[in-house]
Scaffold this active site. Sequence first.
Site, short mmCIF file in Angstrom:
data_model
loop_
_atom_site.label_atom_id
_atom_site.label_comp_id
_atom_site.label_asym_id
_atom_site.label_seq_id
_atom_site.Cartn_x
_atom_site.Cartn_y
_atom_site.Cartn_z
N CYS A 117 5.67 16.63 -21.22
CA CYS A 117 5.59 15.34 -22.31
C CYS A 117 5.13 16.03 -23.57
O CYS A 117 4.31 17.24 -24.15
CB CYS A 117 4.36 14.83 -22.20
SG CYS A 117 3.82 13.46 -23.34
N SER A 141 10.80 23.18 -24.31
CA SER A 141 9.77 23.19 -23.34
C SER A 141 9.22 24.41 -22.91
O SER A 141 8.14 24.39 -21.60
CB SER A 141 10.20 22.04 -22.23
OG SER A 141 10.82 20.39 -22.85
N ASP A 180 0.60 7.35 -23.96
CA ASP A 180 2.16 8.82 -24.51
C ASP A 180 2.89 7.51 -24.79
O ASP A 180 3.54 6.60 -23.87
CB ASP A 180 2.85 8.99 -23.53
CG ASP A 180 3.82 9.73 -23.67
OD1 ASP A 180 4.40 9.61 -25.61
OD2 ASP A 180 4.89 10.31 -23.16
N ASP A 237 9.66 11.29 -27.88
CA ASP A 237 9.55 11.97 -26.07
C ASP A 237 11.23 11.94 -25.94
O ASP A 237 11.57 10.97 -26.23
CB ASP A 237 8.77 11.65 -25.59
CG ASP A 237 7.61 12.16 -24.70
OD1 ASP A 237 7.10 12.36 -24.63
OD2 ASP A 237 9.01 11.98 -23.49
N HIS A 258 5.38 8.53 -21.31
CA HIS A 258 4.80 9.48 -19.96
C HIS A 258 3.49 8.09 -19.05
O HIS A 258 2.86 8.58 -18.35
CB HIS A 258 4.21 10.90 -19.83
CG HIS A 258 5.70 11.18 -20.27
ND1 HIS A 258 7.04 11.37 -18.87
CD2 HIS A 258 6.28 11.50 -20.94
CE1 HIS A 258 7.60 12.12 -19.32
NE2 HIS A 258 7.45 11.70 -20.83
#
Lengths: 635, 364
Positions: free
Chosen positions: A389, A331, A355, A370, A376
Amino acid sequence: MSRRPEIRDHQRELYYFRIRLAVAASIALVLFFVLLARAFWLQVLQYEHYHTLAEENRISIVPIVPNRGLILDRNGAVLAHNYSAYTLEITPSKVEGGLDKTIDALAELIEITPRDRKRFRKLLEESKNFETLPIRTRLNDVEIARFAANRYRFPGVDIHARLFRHYPQGEITSHVVGYIGRINDADLKRLEEMELLPNYRGSDYIGKAGLEQSYEQALHGTTGFERVETDAAGRAVRTLSRTPPISGNNLTLHLDLKLQQVAEQAFGSFRGALIALDPRTGGVLAFLSKPGYDTNLFIDGIDPMNWQALNDSPDKPLINRAMHGMYPPGSTFKPFMALAALELKKRSPSYTIADPGYFSLPGSSHRYRDWKPGGHGMVNLHKSIVVSCDTYYYGLAVDMGIDAIHDFMAHFGFGRKTGIDIEGERAGLLPSQEWKWKRFKQKWFVGDTVSVGIGQGYMLATPLQLAVAVATLANGGREMRPHLVREIQNAKTGAVTPVKPELISELPVNPENLERVKAAMVDVTRPGGTAARAGAGAPYTMAGKTGTAQVIGMKQGEKYVESRVAERHRDHALFIAFAPAEDPRIAVAVLVENGGHGGSTAAPIARAVFDYYLLGKRPAGAAATEEGAQENGDD
Amino acid sequence: MIRRWLARSARHVDGVLLALVGAVLLLGLGILYSASGQDTARVVNQMLNILLALAIMWAVANVPPQHLMRFALPTYLVGLLLLVAVALFGEVSKGARRWLDLGITRIQPSELMKIGVPLMLAWYLDKHEKGLRLRDFVVAAVILALPVALIAKQPDLGTALLISASGFYVLFLAGIGWRVILGLAVAGAAMLPVVWSLLHDYQRQRVLTLLDPSQDPLGAGYHIIQSTIALGSGGLLGKGWLHGTQAHLDFLPERHTDFIFAVLGEEFGLMGILVLVALYFAILARGLLIAGNAPSLFGRLMAGSITLTFGTYAVVNMGMVSGILPVVGVPLPLVSYGGTAMVTLLMGFGILMSVATHRRLVKT
């Protein structure tokens, strides 16, 4: 003769005799003339030639090895220096009565371990016969005195004062400073090709790793010479002239040893790497690869036992994780993706997705999950970074396409060497269609792009590359070459030559876009962000991004439960950050191997480094522990 | 009375020859001092050698040639006997059997023959002065060949060649025909392959080394390479007395004996060599002059042979040191360190002086 009449005439007889004498005298004259001609040839016509030969005959050049330059941190703390110590040395060609017998007899006076003997044997095999080789180094006073009293028994054995390299910081700086070692055949060949061999006459050591290797020419200095008159047996008779050696230059680093120590302590028992850069200059403030190793072991040739221990260790201390270890950036890739989305106008700041906790490509049932089950909720660009996310970036990556991602990320140093001033760096992997075709003869699939969006899939980066990338971000898109050495001091004149910061590339980014990404990264370290705990109470603004790099692949639908996974198979924790956000003076990339989540293990280490660097505050034993690894949000 | 005797005996010393020989001896002592590494003891020792040799020279000079003739046969026969003894019981040193240990002292009979062979030949030819025929020369050739063969066998090629030369000079001066000389030369050339096959390996090596010293720079070629370096680096004026680096740093082998010429060349340069060669030539000229004026055939032959042999020694030694002749163990006359050679040489000069000074006495 028989036809000659009896010689009765004395006058005639004398006449013949005198003719013969005259002939003899003429021949003698000619011979003497030939000799003089020869002497004239040798001494007048060929004088220069023979003069040179005679000089070469009698004058031997004895090299004087220069002192190697020091390596200092930014505050003058010593990372590599020389000290003088006495060594017991043997010149095998001068030893009488057998080498083994001599060594046995020496061993009765001075402790000579089997290790010393083994090392000596190895040196002996590599050396020429007339060389002098050390058998025991670092003799103490008692040993020196004991040998001195018995010296007469040992022709060809002597005690010499020699300079030794020493690395007082040991493991902490091992991967930066590197080490020197004995010059081997490969080194000789290289030196010969570079036409540097004459300057290494008499030198036994050469830089083998780290700065010792990359700054070898600066550190080595210039070999001095003594012109010594020798006899036919090569014994020195007297010194004719002396050209003193010029000591090697001293290196002063950007590196802050105390900061390095803080970082090292902050890692606690974890393995990993940390690079701290000054984003404005590219100067390396801290460079840690943990665990390190004691570089002092290598100087005189490491013995097989220690070597095996280092080589076989599951912790792989010899690997420079900071620039040789390649990890998926996870990430930590997202801020760069976000900036790319804004710059390439693939997303606007207000663009929002709902999401559901997964992403699917059109017409496919495959779900890219995810990290947070259930998703989220509504996520815009800012939130996508703060909560990390995945779903947002799956879609973004597909919209951008792999080649656009590749081209944009190349500006941040991914996929190529950063050009740091030590060797052994790896280029990482920034995938593209072209790359995949070359590598696997396979077409690129859209699915491949999806994973790249969150820094997984084929994407690989070294911690150093991540540090350069985040520093470039902090520096407004200006990528500075990372470098360890700040200045080179001439040991003779004292003159200091600074190493100029070098701009590698400048990405013209819209400052507005950059500010948006930075603002989101600041919120990562604030309540609600994935590194909120690490950023809590910081008196400066800290901008960061957490990340996790998978070590083992998860099957579709399988849940990753950390406690069930063997420690060595746990995810790597990543964190990139810079501070203060409004005027970044330091940027870091932290990788904690098997550390789990970036927010809980990697981010606190960065915090400790920032606290020390910006505030001079030492953490109160705030070592990251596995205990703390479970808390806080995730990513 | 002693003074009167000294004065009388001094009349038999040829002043010119003594002055020339003395000059070379002094020059030699100077070089020796340097070549020996300023070893005073060695120089003193050489001075004693010279004094002894001079005394012998003085004594021999006082012996009239006709008396000297009486020593010819006994000297030759004793010498031959000793050479046979050497061949049978001689001491082996450095692979050669040259020395005879008499208990008290060791002698090298080949040295004796350096005088004995020309003496014997001159005596023999003088005895047959009235009618020298071919068979006389054949006998003379045998007289010469016997000791030469024995010495060559030792092996001592250098001495054998030099003694043959001294014998050949006697024959040559006695009037051996040019055709015979030519014949001998042709025969000698034809014999070369045979001689080559008879040579010891190290002797062949020396000849090969002369042709190309660099072939074996650390072995047989070393001497020649180092001595030519010494000479060449001396230049025109030399490096100065006691400042020869080749000599003083041990690069030059046998520097106070056979290779002392290189020390001269290194320290005094071409000028030094010129002086020595001039002195040698002056001695040669003086000797030949004495020979040319000698009243008896014996005197002529002895004086001529001794003088030419002396010149040969000088040329061979200098030629070998400067690398144009093979390395044979020949000392530089009057200069190289060593007692035996010195005594032999000065004894020869004594004979020369005897021939020179007893001329008038014979006539009156």
